[in-house]
Scaffold this motif. Sequence first.
Motif, PDB file in Angstrom:
ATOM      1  N   PRO A 154      21.213  33.642  45.070  1.00 34.77           N
ATOM      2  CA  PRO A 154      20.968  35.039  45.460  1.00 34.77           C
ATOM      3  C   PRO A 154      21.074  35.954  44.248  1.00 34.77           C
ATOM      4  O   PRO A 154      21.856  35.705  43.330  1.00 34.77           O
ATOM      5  CB  PRO A 154      22.081  35.315  46.479  1.00 34.77           C
ATOM      6  CG  PRO A 154      22.459  33.975  47.007  1.00 34.77           C
ATOM      7  CD  PRO A 154      22.281  33.025  45.871  1.00 34.77           C
ATOM      8  N   GLU A 155      20.277  37.010  44.249  1.00 28.50           N
ATOM      9  CA  GLU A 155      20.252  37.925  43.112  1.00 28.50           C
ATOM     10  C   GLU A 155      21.635  38.496  42.810  1.00 28.50           C
ATOM     11  O   GLU A 155      22.013  38.653  41.646  1.00 28.50           O
ATOM     12  CB  GLU A 155      19.267  39.057  43.403  1.00 28.50           C
ATOM     13  CG  GLU A 155      19.106  40.042  42.258  1.00 28.50           C
ATOM     14  CD  GLU A 155      18.097  41.128  42.553  1.00 28.50           C
ATOM     15  OE1 GLU A 155      18.032  42.103  41.780  1.00 28.50           O
ATOM     16  OE2 GLU A 155      17.377  40.996  43.571  1.00 28.50           O
ATOM     17  N   GLU A 156      22.398  38.798  43.875  1.00 24.44           N
ATOM     18  CA  GLU A 156      23.743  39.362  43.660  1.00 24.44           C
ATOM     19  C   GLU A 156      24.660  38.370  42.950  1.00 24.44           C
ATOM     20  O   GLU A 156      25.501  38.758  42.141  1.00 24.44           O
ATOM     21  CB  GLU A 156      24.380  39.778  44.991  1.00 24.44           C
ATOM     22  CG  GLU A 156      23.575  40.780  45.790  1.00 24.44           C
ATOM     23  CD  GLU A 156      22.754  40.093  46.852  1.00 24.44           C
ATOM     24  OE1 GLU A 156      22.748  40.588  48.000  1.00 24.44           O
ATOM     25  OE2 GLU A 156      22.147  39.038  46.560  1.00 24.44           O
ATOM     26  N   VAL A 157      24.509  37.088  43.275  1.00 23.35           N
ATOM     27  CA  VAL A 157      25.347  36.064  42.642  1.00 23.35           C
ATOM     28  C   VAL A 157      24.994  35.933  41.162  1.00 23.35           C
ATOM     29  O   VAL A 157      25.876  35.822  40.306  1.00 23.35           O
ATOM     30  CB  VAL A 157      25.195  34.715  43.368  1.00 23.35           C
ATOM     31  CG1 VAL A 157      25.967  33.613  42.640  1.00 23.35           C
ATOM     32  CG2 VAL A 157      25.677  34.835  44.811  1.00 23.35           C
ATOM     33  N   VAL A 158      23.693  35.955  40.854  1.00 22.25           N
ATOM     34  CA  VAL A 158      23.262  35.889  39.455  1.00 22.25           C
ATOM     35  C   VAL A 158      23.818  37.075  38.674  1.00 22.25           C
ATOM     36  O   VAL A 158      24.337  36.922  37.565  1.00 22.25           O
ATOM     37  CB  VAL A 158      21.725  35.862  39.366  1.00 22.25           C
ATOM     38  CG1 VAL A 158      21.266  35.957  37.910  1.00 22.25           C
ATOM     39  CG2 VAL A 158      21.181  34.587  40.001  1.00 22.25           C
ATOM     40  N   THR A 159      23.729  38.274  39.257  1.00 19.92           N
ATOM     41  CA  THR A 159      24.262  39.472  38.595  1.00 19.92           C
ATOM     42  C   THR A 159      25.757  39.345  38.363  1.00 19.92           C
ATOM     43  O   THR A 159      26.269  39.686  37.294  1.00 19.92           O
ATOM     44  CB  THR A 159      23.971  40.721  39.446  1.00 19.92           C
ATOM     45  OG1 THR A 159      22.566  40.859  39.601  1.00 19.92           O
ATOM     46  CG2 THR A 159      24.528  41.971  38.776  1.00 19.92           C
ATOM     47  N   VAL A 162      34.316  20.888  43.444  1.00 21.42           N
ATOM     48  CA  VAL A 162      35.058  22.038  42.918  1.00 21.42           C
ATOM     49  C   VAL A 162      34.661  23.301  43.667  1.00 21.42           C
ATOM     50  O   VAL A 162      33.606  23.380  44.303  1.00 21.42           O
ATOM     51  CB  VAL A 162      34.802  22.251  41.409  1.00 21.42           C
ATOM     52  CG1 VAL A 162      35.261  21.056  40.604  1.00 21.42           C
ATOM     53  CG2 VAL A 162      33.327  22.557  41.147  1.00 21.42           C
ATOM     54  N   SER A 163      35.530  24.297  43.594  1.00 21.15           N
ATOM     55  CA  SER A 163      35.221  25.645  44.064  1.00 21.15           C
ATOM     56  C   SER A 163      35.480  26.613  42.921  1.00 21.15           C
ATOM     57  O   SER A 163      36.439  26.441  42.154  1.00 21.15           O
ATOM     58  CB  SER A 163      36.088  26.024  45.271  1.00 21.15           C
ATOM     59  OG  SER A 163      35.687  25.317  46.429  1.00 21.15           O
ATOM     60  N   LEU A 164      34.619  27.612  42.805  1.00 26.81           N
ATOM     61  CA  LEU A 164      34.731  28.634  41.774  1.00 26.81           C
ATOM     62  C   LEU A 164      34.800  29.990  42.445  1.00 26.81           C
ATOM     63  O   LEU A 164      34.198  30.213  43.494  1.00 26.81           O
ATOM     64  CB  LEU A 164      33.511  28.606  40.842  1.00 26.81           C
ATOM     65  CG  LEU A 164      33.055  27.238  40.321  1.00 26.81           C
ATOM     66  CD1 LEU A 164      31.745  27.374  39.567  1.00 26.81           C
ATOM     67  CD2 LEU A 164      34.121  26.605  39.448  1.00 26.81           C
ATOM     68  N   LEU A 165      35.541  30.902  41.833  1.00 24.30           N
ATOM     69  CA  LEU A 165      35.604  32.274  42.320  1.00 24.30           C
ATOM     70  C   LEU A 165      35.289  33.195  41.157  1.00 24.30           C
ATOM     71  O   LEU A 165      35.926  33.124  40.105  1.00 24.30           O
ATOM     72  CB  LEU A 165      36.988  32.593  42.880  1.00 24.30           C
ATOM     73  CG  LEU A 165      37.179  33.997  43.470  1.00 24.30           C
ATOM     74  CD1 LEU A 165      36.256  34.213  44.662  1.00 24.30           C
ATOM     75  CD2 LEU A 165      38.634  34.221  43.882  1.00 24.30           C
ATOM     76  N   VAL A 166      34.291  34.072  41.350  1.00 23.70           N
ATOM     77  CA  VAL A 166      33.834  34.963  40.284  1.00 23.70           C
ATOM     78  C   VAL A 166      33.840  36.391  40.801  1.00 23.70           C
ATOM     79  O   VAL A 166      33.298  36.668  41.869  1.00 23.70           O
ATOM     80  CB  VAL A 166      32.413  34.596  39.809  1.00 23.70           C
ATOM     81  CG1 VAL A 166      32.066  35.380  38.550  1.00 23.70           C
ATOM     82  CG2 VAL A 166      32.281  33.100  39.574  1.00 23.70           C
ATOM     83  N   HIS A 167      34.461  37.308  40.037  1.00 35.16           N
ATOM     84  CA  HIS A 167      34.469  38.736  40.366  1.00 35.16           C
ATOM     85  C   HIS A 167      33.645  39.493  39.338  1.00 35.16           C
ATOM     86  O   HIS A 167      33.715  39.195  38.151  1.00 35.16           O
ATOM     87  CB  HIS A 167      35.897  39.308  40.313  1.00 35.16           C
ATOM     88  CG  HIS A 167      36.822  38.719  41.335  1.00 35.16           C
ATOM     89  ND1 HIS A 167      36.763  39.035  42.665  1.00 35.16           N
ATOM     90  CD2 HIS A 167      37.840  37.839  41.206  1.00 35.16           C
ATOM     91  CE1 HIS A 167      37.716  38.370  43.314  1.00 35.16           C
ATOM     92  NE2 HIS A 167      38.374  37.641  42.454  1.00 35.16           N
ATOM     93  N   ASP A 168      32.908  40.504  39.776  1.00 29.60           N
ATOM     94  CA  ASP A 168      32.286  41.399  38.805  1.00 29.60           C
ATOM     95  C   ASP A 168      32.929  42.771  38.851  1.00 29.60           C
ATOM     96  O   ASP A 168      32.393  43.738  38.329  1.00 29.60           O
ATOM     97  CB  ASP A 168      30.770  41.499  39.010  1.00 29.60           C
ATOM     98  CG  ASP A 168      30.372  42.342  40.220  1.00 29.60           C
ATOM     99  OD1 ASP A 168      31.245  42.647  41.039  1.00 29.60           O
ATOM    100  OD2 ASP A 168      29.186  42.688  40.323  1.00 29.60           O
TER     101      ASP A 168
END
Length: 237
Positions: A16-21, A80-86
């Motif tokens: 999704p575009e939001e995830v790429v951003t 694995v699980s990853l967590l990313v914040h912007d």
Amino acid sequence: MASGAPTSPAASNQLPEEVVTCLQNARFLHLATVSNNVPHISLMNYTYLPSSPYSSTPTIIMTTPPSSRKTINLADNPLVSLLVHDWASHRPRTLSHPDRSPSPSRPGPRPGSLAELLLGMNTASVSQISTEINGVAEIVPRGSEQETWYKAQHLANNTFGPSEDTHSSSPGLWGGLGTDGNEETREGDGGTRCYVGSDEVCVVVVKIKDGKIADWKGQVRDWVVSGDQAAALPNGV
């Protein structure tokens, strides 16, 4: 608080575009691994690639010492699980802790300055979502052309110019900010070549499968990457 209730996932062969951003804006991610039902989490430097000569699917590159807990876990269980914040924030004072002090921060721009205005605009534009990412990790064979290529991409993506704010950089731990006890002194390039370019590190590539998007309003959406990405891959060890 964001609800964990499942939604109908949006399926696509791209993220999704939001995830790429989010992946392009964030500096670090949280990597969760597990072995023998014992979880482990590390804060990691990373590089996102929508595709590569070795994979047509979205991938995330990280590096880690062979003896680290996360490497041992990945050899046992590649899921694995990853967590990313912007977004970036500090916990405000609450009724139960009225005297809570915010986390110390570096000096900001002068009030009313152009820098303050631009900082506010940039923060408003990127401080939108957090994304959970699930995938299958592969430890790239040591000494392979594939390892050399991935490591070069990761090094280029994590080498910053002299104007880069060093306070937000990794404080010199291999592979990121984990607690594996493999600390190196940062010199010149901020230690990047120690925890990314060193011959001693393993290259980990995560093939992305699915995840969730949580926005600042508490809304949660599921997403899934369709196609070959969903197939489990053997671990590279």
